[in-house]
Enzyme design. Sequence first.
Site, PDB file in Angstrom:
ATOM      1  N   ILE A  65       0.871  -1.128  -0.029  1.00 28.55           N
ATOM      2  CA  ILE A  65      -0.005  -0.023   0.061  1.00 28.55           C
ATOM      3  C   ILE A  65       0.962   1.251   0.059  1.00 28.55           C
ATOM      4  O   ILE A  65       1.836   1.332   0.709  1.00 28.55           O
ATOM      5  CB  ILE A  65      -0.911   0.125   1.271  1.00 28.55           C
ATOM      6  N   SER A  66       0.631   2.127  -0.675  1.00 36.33           N
ATOM      7  CA  SER A  66       1.524   3.464  -0.973  1.00 36.33           C
ATOM      8  C   SER A  66       1.411   4.245   0.303  1.00 36.33           C
ATOM      9  O   SER A  66       0.559   4.119   1.129  1.00 36.33           O
ATOM     10  CB  SER A  66       1.106   3.985  -2.080  1.00 36.33           C
TER      11      SER A  66
END
Length: 231
Positions: A65-66
């Site tokens: 997940i960024s």
Amino acid sequence: MEHGLWSSGASDKNKAMVEQLQRYGVIKSTKVAEVMETIDRGLFVPPGGSPYFDSPMAIGYNATISAPHMHAACLELLEDHLQAGMRALDVGSGTGYLTACFALMVGPGGRAVGVEHIPELVASSTENIKKSSAAPQLNDGSLSIHIADGREGWPELAPYDCIHVGAAAPQIPEALIEQLKPGGRMVIPVGTIFQELKVVDKKQDGGVSIRDETSVRYVPLTSKDAQLHSN
């Protein structure tokens, strides 16, 4: 841009995380701030993670997940193409976090579509969304997550006013350009060792203009088998 704008002093609450991003000038839009405050990132990070730190996190299956600042930056770049009633495609939707943000922005009269080729992530992201403020749109069908090769987009609901790609492609997939609506915008990281976040704007005549926004570091946009067997 995988380095954080702040480090170990990161806030431990979603609202404080958003306020920090506002102070650093990453979030300028009131709408983006409201949406990121409404969709609690903590619901989308695996147990044991630190969801409110400005850092990307592993979510299994060689996916991440960024970092919050990257999600904020992409929402800022796409805001004009995430107005009520518009259609948004999130390629490599992972945890479902950004897809949920898109759903809130386009509203129940629009469509937010996530595509992810790891079935387990599609299942877990659906459960994440069910716990979030975007759950009503999952129930009414205006938000959906599909098992698919993101490089092919999701032609069934094309064209899209905006497309976000959450993994780095060696070049921009032609299928995604085709599925972008004239007047629409795509944000996509491109490159292998060195990557740039590219902003692709489709003109009304179908031509495209492409500019580099910033240097980034994303996992590769690749096949399911290559992703699962990467080191």
